[in-house]
Design an enzyme around this catalytic site. Sequence first.
Site, mmCIF file in Angstrom:
data_model
loop_
_atom_site.group_PDB
_atom_site.id
_atom_site.type_symbol
_atom_site.label_atom_id
_atom_site.label_comp_id
_atom_site.label_asym_id
_atom_site.label_seq_id
_atom_site.Cartn_x
_atom_site.Cartn_y
_atom_site.Cartn_z
ATOM 1 N N HIS A 1 -2.785 6.457 4.349
ATOM 2 C CA HIS A 1 -1.368 6.588 4.665
ATOM 3 C C HIS A 1 -0.858 7.924 4.115
ATOM 4 C CE1 HIS A 1 -1.483 2.550 5.953
ATOM 5 N NE2 HIS A 1 -0.769 1.945 5.015
ATOM 6 N N CYS B 1 0.814 -1.228 0.000
ATOM 7 C CA CYS B 1 0.000 0.000 0.000
ATOM 8 C C CYS B 1 0.848 1.280 0.000
ATOM 9 C CB CYS B 1 -0.938 -0.018 1.204
ATOM 10 S SG CYS B 1 -0.114 -0.459 2.745
#
Length: 334
Positions: free
Chosen positions: A242, A129
């Site tokens: 994130h 990710c």
Amino acid sequence: QAPHVAIVGATGAVGVEILSCLETRNFPVGSLKLLASARSAGKQVAFRGEMLTVEELTEKSFDGVDIALFSAGGGISLKFAPIAAAAGCVVIDNSSAFRQDPDVPLVVPEINPEAALNHPRNIIANPNCTTIITLMALFPLHQRFGLKTVIASSYQAVSGSGQHGIAELESQVRAVVDGHPVVKNVYPHQIAFNLLPQIDSFTESGYTKEELKMLNEGRKILSLPDLKVTCTCVRVPVYRSHSISVTAQFEQPVDVETARRAYDGKPGVAVMDNPSEGVWPTPLDSTNGDTCYVGRMRMDMAIDNALTLWVVGDQVRKGAALNAVQIAELLVGR
Ligand code: A2P
């Protein structure tokens, strides 16, 4: 004819989002099989106005399935992806189990879509990710200036650890605020009101496996075997999305205006960068969305010919579920 699709780990944080991406993107589905552990078998889940029943994952689950999206952890992928592939199904795997296999393409559709069409093992890997979100910011700059070196620090949300990570942050925040003892199950230290500079396990180099994914996966996706990357990955008490602080050094001379223009017309990434007006992206800006946002772009003061920037992206979506569904779209020729 619309493909028969299976989701392995359909009840997990990423699995639920895969279901939502298939629905909202009108992915053509002939039939949909939801697979999870025996614990979830029998659970009812809505898809396009119909109720589907979750089934237990078994070796027989893949008969008649064309595309299987796996998101149930590396152990499940190692065991069941080859079984699915042998049954003639193309596996899109979210785990790190096959990412460095030379016969398994590692794909970000905005960057190397052509790689998805050559999958000799019937397995395609979805990248890490943090790597996906970082590369969404770096690829337009790489195309313009030629990427040489990356120095990064990540600020990674707890949903990267699945539903248990979300539950741990929530329960610890409540415990701290209410003055009760903090219970730790998922993380080695308290995550509420704290930062943990360890994601995944440590290697002999002193880097964690998560940090080495940025290096090895970045090289593979960009076809830059000599790319230099150093990274510190940090878990932060954020539910979702994130963020990555990146300094990138380039072959060609760089300037901020040209760098900003490099994002014009690029899908999946947008510039949100007007510091004098207080405009810069936060994890909440990308949460539940498909776009990665880049801001704080400036000439780096310490490294020659380098830019420093900040990028945020919803790691459950672009970092996992959406990227996997986009790979499936490449397979069906969309
Ligand atoms: P289950 O909900 O039945 O445990 P997360 O990443 O959010 O923790 O989700 C992990 C996903 O992987 C869930 O859908 C979970 O199903 C699934 N899973 C975990 N262990 C197994 C297993 N042994 N067999 C099949 N699915 C599993």
